[in-house]
Design a protein around this motif. Sequence first.
Motif, short mmCIF file in Angstrom:
data_model
loop_
_atom_site.label_atom_id
_atom_site.label_comp_id
_atom_site.label_asym_id
_atom_site.label_seq_id
_atom_site.Cartn_x
_atom_site.Cartn_y
_atom_site.Cartn_z
N GLU A 31 0.90 -1.04 0.28
CA GLU A 31 0.00 -0.19 0.24
C GLU A 31 0.58 1.33 -0.18
O GLU A 31 0.49 2.23 -0.79
CB GLU A 31 -0.68 0.21 0.99
N ALA A 32 1.93 1.36 0.77
CA ALA A 32 3.27 2.42 1.18
C ALA A 32 3.31 2.77 -0.78
O ALA A 32 3.92 3.93 -1.30
CB ALA A 32 4.10 2.38 1.74
N SER A 33 4.15 1.93 -1.15
CA SER A 33 4.34 1.81 -2.57
C SER A 33 3.05 2.37 -3.45
O SER A 33 4.01 2.86 -4.74
CB SER A 33 4.97 0.05 -3.27
N ASP A 34 1.69 1.28 -3.20
CA ASP A 34 0.92 2.43 -4.43
C ASP A 34 0.78 3.46 -3.55
O ASP A 34 0.34 4.54 -4.97
CB ASP A 34 -0.31 1.90 -4.56
N PHE A 35 0.36 3.84 -2.19
CA PHE A 35 0.48 5.61 -2.01
C PHE A 35 1.23 6.32 -2.48
O PHE A 35 1.03 7.51 -3.60
CB PHE A 35 0.63 5.36 -0.71
N VAL A 36 2.66 6.17 -3.08
CA VAL A 36 3.51 7.03 -3.61
C VAL A 36 3.47 6.53 -4.87
O VAL A 36 4.44 7.79 -5.78
CB VAL A 36 4.66 6.78 -2.67
N GLN A 37 2.90 6.33 -5.50
CA GLN A 37 2.86 6.07 -7.03
C GLN A 37 4.32 5.20 -7.51
O GLN A 37 4.73 6.23 -8.46
CB GLN A 37 2.32 7.14 -7.44
N CYS A 38 4.96 4.47 -6.78
CA CYS A 38 5.72 4.42 -7.26
C CYS A 38 5.89 3.23 -8.30
O CYS A 38 5.48 2.53 -8.96
CB CYS A 38 6.52 3.59 -6.39
N PRO A 39 6.53 3.50 -9.89
CA PRO A 39 6.92 2.95 -10.94
C PRO A 39 7.04 1.71 -11.09
O PRO A 39 7.17 1.44 -12.30
CB PRO A 39 7.03 4.09 -12.06
N TYR A 40 7.96 1.21 -9.84
CA TYR A 40 8.62 0.11 -10.22
C TYR A 40 8.75 -0.85 -9.37
O TYR A 40 8.04 -0.82 -8.40
CB TYR A 40 10.20 0.57 -9.54
N ALA A 41 8.37 -1.89 -9.99
CA ALA A 41 8.22 -3.20 -8.50
C ALA A 41 9.90 -3.02 -7.98
O ALA A 41 10.91 -2.54 -8.27
CB ALA A 41 8.06 -4.62 -9.36
N CYS A 42 9.48 -3.33 -6.69
CA CYS A 42 10.91 -3.17 -5.94
C CYS A 42 10.37 -4.25 -4.77
O CYS A 42 10.09 -5.28 -4.10
CB CYS A 42 10.20 -1.96 -4.50
#
Length: 172
Positions: A31-42
Amino acid sequence: MSVYITDEYENDLPADQKEVLSVIIQDVIDEASDFVQCPYACMVEVTLTDDDSIHKINREEREIDAPTDVLSFPMLEYPSPADFSFLDTADVGYFDPDSGELLLGDIVISLDRAKAQAEEYGHSLKREVAFLTAHSMLHLFGYDHVEDDERIEMEKMQEQILEKKGYTRDYE
């Protein structure tokens, strides 16, 4: 998103509860990754430990001779928080050579401290671990809370992430 959780916590916590915490950690990281709109798989590595171990890490890495609840070790230095634009031309060293995932960094959570804080704040251990994970993920995305306005912004974002997933203070 790959999340690798290392369980070094040997104190009293049933295995099924650790499994639930692992699911919550994965959920909040996603959710945090989605929240900041990270464009990469992490990729994120999380270690669950006790007060003695996190105290040692805190002393060695930050020269603070005390235990803490969570430590974040970001792999990236952002031009501004959650600004991924520099990665378009960045060295490939920021990405795992096998998976191609962006290496965000490491999170270390003291379950001793999390249990004590959950009791102190009157909510569940699950909610406290979710909170610590959200907080640490924001650090991995370049946010900080040195200045008061940064702290207020981080607190607001943490709560938005937790509310979106239902990890409110009354979460059991």
